[in-house]
Design an enzyme around this catalytic site. Sequence first.
Site, PDB file in Angstrom:
ATOM      1  N   ASP A 107     -26.121   8.056 -29.985  1.00 31.63           N
ATOM      2  CA  ASP A 107     -27.081   7.149 -30.585  1.00 31.63           C
ATOM      3  C   ASP A 107     -28.246   7.966 -31.130  1.00 31.63           C
ATOM      4  O   ASP A 107     -28.711   8.891 -30.475  1.00 31.63           O
ATOM      5  CB  ASP A 107     -27.597   6.176 -29.513  1.00 31.63           C
ATOM      6  N   ASP A 215     -29.754   3.840 -34.936  1.00 30.97           N
ATOM      7  CA  ASP A 215     -30.489   2.644 -34.547  1.00 30.97           C
ATOM      8  C   ASP A 215     -31.420   2.171 -35.670  1.00 30.97           C
ATOM      9  O   ASP A 215     -32.201   2.974 -36.207  1.00 30.97           O
ATOM     10  CB  ASP A 215     -31.326   3.005 -33.307  1.00 30.97           C
ATOM     11  N   GLU A 273     -27.047   1.057 -37.994  1.00 36.03           N
ATOM     12  CA  GLU A 273     -27.339  -0.312 -37.572  1.00 36.03           C
ATOM     13  C   GLU A 273     -28.391  -0.885 -38.518  1.00 36.03           C
ATOM     14  O   GLU A 273     -29.457  -0.300 -38.675  1.00 36.03           O
ATOM     15  CB  GLU A 273     -27.856  -0.334 -36.137  1.00 36.03           C
ATOM     16  N   HIS A 345     -24.363  -3.841 -26.882  1.00 39.04           N
ATOM     17  CA  HIS A 345     -25.298  -4.016 -25.773  1.00 39.04           C
ATOM     18  C   HIS A 345     -26.426  -4.991 -26.085  1.00 39.04           C
ATOM     19  O   HIS A 345     -27.256  -5.256 -25.223  1.00 39.04           O
ATOM     20  CB  HIS A 345     -25.882  -2.650 -25.406  1.00 39.04           C
ATOM     21  N   ASP A 346     -26.487  -5.507 -27.307  1.00 40.90           N
ATOM     22  CA  ASP A 346     -27.536  -6.460 -27.689  1.00 40.90           C
ATOM     23  C   ASP A 346     -27.027  -7.895 -27.820  1.00 40.90           C
ATOM     24  O   ASP A 346     -27.816  -8.813 -28.036  1.00 40.90           O
ATOM     25  CB  ASP A 346     -28.135  -6.078 -29.054  1.00 40.90           C
TER      26      ASP A 346
END
Length: 601
Positions: A107, A215, A273, A345-346
């Site tokens: 990430d 991210d 993302e 994970h969100d």
Amino acid sequence: MPQAVSPTASEQPWWRSAVVYQIYPRSFADSNGDGIGDLPGVLAHLDHIARLGVDVVWLSPVYCSPQDDNGYDISDYQDVDPVFGTLDDLDVLIRAVHERGMRLIMDLVVNHTSDEHPWFVESRRGRDTPKADWYFWRDARPGTVPGEPGSEPNNWGAVFSGSAWRWSPERGQFYLHLFSVKQPDLNWDNPQVREAVFAMMGWWLDRGIDGFRMDVINFISKDPALPDGSMTQSGYGDGMPYFAYGPQIHAYLAEMRKRVFEPRPGSYLTVGEMPGVTPQQAREFTSSDRGQLAMVFQFEHVMLDQDGDKWTRRRVRAGDLRDTLARWQDALADDGWNSLYWNNHDQPRVVSRYGNDTTYWRESATALAAVLHLQRGTPYVYQGEELGMTNLPFDDIDNFRDVESLNHYAEMVGRRGADPDAVLQTLRHKSRDNARTPMQWSAEPGAGFTSGTPWIPVNPNHVWLNAAAEYDEPTSIYNFYRELIELRHADPVVVDGDFALLPAPDEVYAFRRTLGDRCIEVYANLTSTAAKLADDTAGPEGVILGNYPPETCQPGLLAPWEVRAYRLVSASASHSTGRPATGDGQRIRGGGGMISGPGER
Ligand code: TEU
Ligand code: CA
């Protein structure tokens, strides 16, 4: 119009045929009993991932972090947080992943740092420090009392509630934080910031990783005027138009490509993302001409169940889901590339969100998996999705850990006097903690995740929903995922085939994939009631993958959440009406099990 010739497999970048598995280390496996997942825990469970057949592991952040946002607030980009292990543990893991023929991406969280990162600590010290301009510092609004509510430089709200600005008494200015107050936004307009980020990225690539998941990478360029946004139901202005696709975004990604990726010999997976990204923008970012990113994560299909903000629920019809997915397939058909995901994970667990986690738990989890994986693009599996893990029936605010959920509760109940039960109910549906309950390895207390006290509650359904129970069960969700992934690897039509929506009732997502004379058709009922198809639609013949036993498979009818994938002998043999005709299909595997697949050669 002339038909574009599709490149042969060898000319395609490797990630086009890959399947990615996301690990959220905190919740994956705890090796030392402190209740928090860690790198040795990941290492110990690598074969679970390898056996699924995936090609890439994406590791959510393990860098040094105060853990305000579970590692998405980074205080040292080039070291591992002690809670997860050491840099040596990570090197060992990278090697172990490579030994199993997989790759590893990390990430990259560079829209912001932690407020405890030395860069920010220095920047905050004063307007004369060398890093003074590394973040967004602004004076209070003229004519206000600096630091008081209302004196913020603009009206933007933060993603995690409240204003996007925080007053720093030390510096006598506000800093911008689009996320939590402990996540100040980096100023990418400063060339030194870009330089530092690019150097750090190169350091990781040279250490042997195979790419990055980036991210909120579409937030890195902000309109320098930072204008007020239009008011939203949160009571704050919406800054998205000024930071989600800023003036320099393409310039910065082009520079990143040139400085970081081009000089290196590898071929890297890069996935950006991008909340709010439109199909047109996604095409720009992923077009092979520009080569900025391999693919992006778009959000449209995970925002269908919200109205305005994420906490206001809206009913989703199967037809809405189908239309959104198909629109993205079409938008990136000629140029660019899609990522395919239900979970991360969100996001709340898809089987609870768009499926049916009670009566049709297995059927809906497998149907959703099949429609996702048989589309064109690179599929992502989020830990536990391959088991059909569900949302947690949270009944107490004390069980939540996520900064977004806790801030939202405090804002609504504490400041705005909302009914606590009503707020709890919205959190139960939408909280990110639904994705973060421990991985369910076994029926033991602690679900085989930890021998200690887990940092967040284990879902009580681990007593029957767990990996150990699924490995040897031929009809399990885990084994269905294995078959889907195997089919992708075995049949180029799944990777490269063109996509076309087939006519079907609104409850049914039906599509055809075609590559030369190879063709598959997929019919999925995305509801909990039976769906009627055209009378002469095929039955079990020609089914290469399904989630009901062949003997219950009826022509012209799909059972609740039934999915069937057919192989047609040749594209020309398929009917222009879009109905797979009985007899056209070439059965590649005899029935027997509930799930038939591509396994037999
Ligand atoms: O998320 C960015 C983002 O905008 C959303 O996915 C967000 O988590 C959600 O919409 C909130 O409602 C990324 C990370 O995936 C997330 O975990 C981090 O918290 C966030 O950035 C900040 O780094
Ligand atoms: Ca641990």
